[in-house]
Scaffold this active site. Structure first.
Site, PDB file in Angstrom:
ATOM      1  N   CYS A 225      -9.884   0.327  12.976  1.00 28.74           N
ATOM      2  CA  CYS A 225     -11.129   1.103  12.496  1.00 28.74           C
ATOM      3  C   CYS A 225     -12.526   0.172  13.255  1.00 28.74           C
ATOM      4  CB  CYS A 225     -11.207   0.999  10.976  1.00 28.74           C
ATOM      5  SG  CYS A 225     -11.303  -0.789  10.526  1.00 28.74           S
TER       6      CYS A 225
ATOM      7  N   CYS B 106     -12.385  -3.604  11.924  1.00 24.29           N
ATOM      8  CA  CYS B 106     -11.335  -4.533  12.754  1.00 24.29           C
ATOM      9  C   CYS B 106     -11.672  -4.430  14.333  1.00 24.29           C
ATOM     10  CB  CYS B 106      -9.981  -3.626  12.574  1.00 24.29           C
ATOM     11  SG  CYS B 106      -9.590  -4.046  10.888  1.00 24.29           S
TER      12      CYS B 106
ATOM     13  N   GLU C 283      -4.962  -6.025  10.920  1.00 21.42           N
ATOM     14  CA  GLU C 283      -5.655  -6.628  12.087  1.00 21.42           C
ATOM     15  C   GLU C 283      -6.488  -8.009  11.345  1.00 21.42           C
ATOM     16  OE1 GLU C 283      -6.433  -2.265  13.108  1.00 21.42           O
ATOM     17  OE2 GLU C 283      -5.963  -3.371  11.520  1.00 21.42           O
TER      18      GLU C 283
ATOM     19  N   TYR D 209      -5.803   6.540  14.166  1.00 24.56           N
ATOM     20  CA  TYR D 209      -6.542   6.159  12.949  1.00 24.56           C
ATOM     21  C   TYR D 209      -7.504   7.643  12.642  1.00 24.56           C
ATOM     22  CZ  TYR D 209      -9.143   3.723   9.102  1.00 24.56           C
ATOM     23  OH  TYR D 209     -10.004   3.466   7.871  1.00 24.56           O
TER      24      TYR D 209
ATOM     25  N   CYS E  24       0.766  -1.349   0.027  1.00 24.98           N
ATOM     26  CA  CYS E  24       0.037  -0.133   0.077  1.00 24.98           C
ATOM     27  C   CYS E  24       0.907   1.347   0.068  1.00 24.98           C
ATOM     28  CB  CYS E  24      -0.987   0.101   1.241  1.00 24.98           C
ATOM     29  SG  CYS E  24      -1.990  -1.450   1.214  1.00 24.98           S
TER      30      CYS E  24
END
Length: 144
Positions: free
Chosen positions: A100, A103, A74, A121, A28
């Site tokens: 998040c 998760c 995760e 986050y 990513c």
């Protein structure tokens, strides 16, 4: 802080640094995230954000938007331990970014009892849900 607490914090920082190194495996471009699941002072699973096995290692589209097929670190770590002979019941997950909401649900269902993270986050909904479920959530700055 007593000696036992200091030692625990140093161990937590060490695992978070290891999760950050593991994040470097991610393809990513926008954000690389790593996770380690630890139980009984042993790493039982690891994960980083990326595409499912067998998919091309491309995480963003031409507009730099994350593709819907990308798994979070995760989720990768939890599904990996689920496919093994280990159990995450009572474990700690160390993750470079706070979980998040999606998760957080997986963490609750997996039996993990503690989450330690080192970066916020963009929303704290995941941490709020974890706390509502009675899971210990600790933010820890790692530094250098």
């Amino acid at each position: 802080m007593d000696e036992k607490s200091k030692k625990k914090q140093e161990t937590d920082k060490r695992y978070l640094r290891m999760a950050a190194i593991w994040a470097e495996n991610s393809y990513c471009k926008r954000r690389q995230v790593g996770a380690l699941i630890v139980k009984g002072n042993m790493i039982i699973s690891d994960g980083y954000n990326g595409t499912p096995a067998g998919f091309e290692n491309v995480c963003e589209d031409a507009d730099n938007v994350t593709l819907p097929c990308v798994l979070h670190a995760e989720a990768n770590a939890i599904t990996k331990v689920a496919a093994s002979s280990n159990s995450s019941e009572g474990a700690t997950i160390y993750v470079t970014a706070s979980p998040c909401l999606e998760c957080a649900k997986l963490i609750i269902q997996s039996g993990i009892k503690r989450v330690v993270y080192s970066e916020e986050y963009h929303t704290n909904e995941g941490c709020e849900l974890l706390r509502r479920a009675g899971i210990t959530v600790d933010f820890l700055e790692v530094g250098s």
